[in-house]
Design a protein around this motif. Structure first.
Motif, short mmCIF file in Angstrom:
data_model
loop_
_atom_site.label_atom_id
_atom_site.label_comp_id
_atom_site.label_asym_id
_atom_site.label_seq_id
_atom_site.Cartn_x
_atom_site.Cartn_y
_atom_site.Cartn_z
N TRP A 116 -11.02 -1.21 0.51
CA TRP A 116 -11.16 -2.15 1.65
C TRP A 116 -12.19 -2.03 2.53
O TRP A 116 -12.80 -2.99 3.04
N LYS A 117 -12.72 -0.60 2.51
CA LYS A 117 -13.83 -0.30 3.55
C LYS A 117 -15.36 -0.86 2.67
O LYS A 117 -15.99 -1.59 3.59
N LYS B 103 -9.44 -6.89 4.67
CA LYS B 103 -8.12 -6.36 3.97
C LYS B 103 -6.95 -7.47 4.56
O LYS B 103 -7.09 -8.03 5.29
N ASP C 130 -3.86 6.29 -2.18
CA ASP C 130 -3.98 5.52 -1.05
C ASP C 130 -5.47 5.76 -0.25
O ASP C 130 -5.95 4.61 0.07
N ASN D 242 -1.30 8.86 2.64
CA ASN D 242 -2.44 9.62 2.50
C ASN D 242 -2.56 10.33 0.96
O ASN D 242 -3.02 11.28 1.08
N SER E 220 0.77 -1.25 -0.03
CA SER E 220 0.04 -0.17 0.01
C SER E 220 0.89 1.31 -0.10
O SER E 220 2.02 1.33 0.72
N SER F 261 2.32 -1.42 4.43
CA SER F 261 2.02 0.15 4.35
C SER F 261 3.37 0.81 4.16
O SER F 261 4.14 0.89 5.23
N GLY G 224 0.31 4.00 1.53
CA GLY G 224 0.17 4.51 3.13
C GLY G 224 0.65 5.73 3.33
O GLY G 224 1.45 5.88 4.24
N GLU H 116 -7.71 3.46 -2.36
CA GLU H 116 -7.38 2.06 -2.02
C GLU H 116 -7.95 1.64 -0.67
O GLU H 116 -8.80 0.75 -0.39
N GLN H 117 -8.04 2.45 0.37
CA GLN H 117 -8.63 2.58 1.63
C GLN H 117 -10.27 2.42 1.66
O GLN H 117 -10.88 1.46 2.27
#
Length: 277
Positions: free
Chosen positions: A161-162, A167, A154, A150, A146, A175, A148, A157-158
């Motif tokens: 996963w949410k 994940k 990123d 911000n 990732s 990260s 990682g 991607e986050q």
């Protein structure tokens, strides 16, 4: 007496002559600071675009390439004059809070999932569904790198996963806190998967040997916006120069220049500025 008057006259004349010179420097031979994402620099796009703008205007652009979060933070603090990023929700918040003005659409590209050519997680079996592809990475405990940092990548991607509700865990998820080019190199070294913008991937493909394992999901659309720092917040911000860059990048000439940028003969950024906006 006459000599004293003459000296005063020459001093006044010199002061008058300095005024248009200063004004010209502010409009012409100036340095404009721009924060932007690593994708616009790593792909080679800015090295392709900016020389023409600089030649036409005399304004030198100093590029600070970081993740979108950091790019907006630099703009928020008044450390730059203009920002070019790709995280629409964060961009809108930046403008709504009064830190930026005159946001405009510039272009878009897309995200892709890349990994080892052998695709040990079988991500290709997911077709064009990015969430199903990521699910296979989780289920097979395959390694994922990732950003990682911000960055816009990123944040995207986050968000995936949410939506997925899962994940990779433990050592399967790294990260990195690094830019896209460095993350691609890490993924190659570790035979791992990662999410990347297409332009940076193409620029690094020969070096990494990574393969595209999933592409084409509408959820992987990646638009870019350019925003001037609000001079009402930061009086030192070079607003006029920033607007010259914004106007140029969204003009027919600037948009055509973006369209003509290719990597290995492939167009990677698609101009989408709205005329008159």
């Amino acid at each position: 007496m006459h000599a004293r008057i003459r000296r005063k006259f020459l001093g006044l004349l010199a002061a008058i002559l300095m005024v248009p010179s200063w004004g010209w420097a502010q409009e012409g031979n100036d340095v404009l600071k721009m924060s932007t994402t690593t994708s616009t620099e790593n792909s080679g796009l800015l090295a392709y675009l900016l020389p023409q703008f600089e030649s036409e205007t005399g304004i030198k652009v100093q590029v600070i390439a970081v993740g979108t979060g950091k790019a907006l933070e630099l703009a928020k603090n008044g450390d730059v004059d203009v920002t070019l990023v790709h995280a629409r929700e964060s961009e809108d918040k930046f403008v709504q809070e009064g830190y930026g003005v005159n946001r405009r659409d510039v272009m878009y590209n897309d995200f892709i999932l890349v990994g080892p050519k052998g695709d040990p997680a079988g991500v290709r079996k997911a077709g064009k569904d990015v969430l199903k592809g990521l699910q296979r990475i989780v289920e097979t405990k395959s390694k994922f790198i990732s950003r990682g940092d911000n960055s816009g990548t990123d944040l995207m991607e986050q968000g995936y996963w949410k939506q997925l509700g899962a994940k990779p865990s433990g050592s399967a998820y790294v990260s990195a806190g690094l830019g896209m080019g460095e993350v691609l190199n890490m993924a190659a070294q570790m035979q791992a998967y990662t999410l990347t913008d297409r332009a940076t991937y193409l620029a690094y493909r020969a070096k990494t040997g990574l393969a595209i394992v999933l592409e084409g999901d509408p959820k992987m659309f990646n638009p870019y916006g350019i925003i001037a720092v609000n001079p009402a917040k930061h009086k030192h911000a070079k607003y006029r120069a920033a607007m010259r860059l914004i106007d140029w990048m969204t003009s027919p000439a600037g948009q055509q220049k973006i369209k003509s940028f290719t990597i290995d003969g492939q167009q990677v950024f698609y101009p989408n500025a709205e005329p008159g906006k």
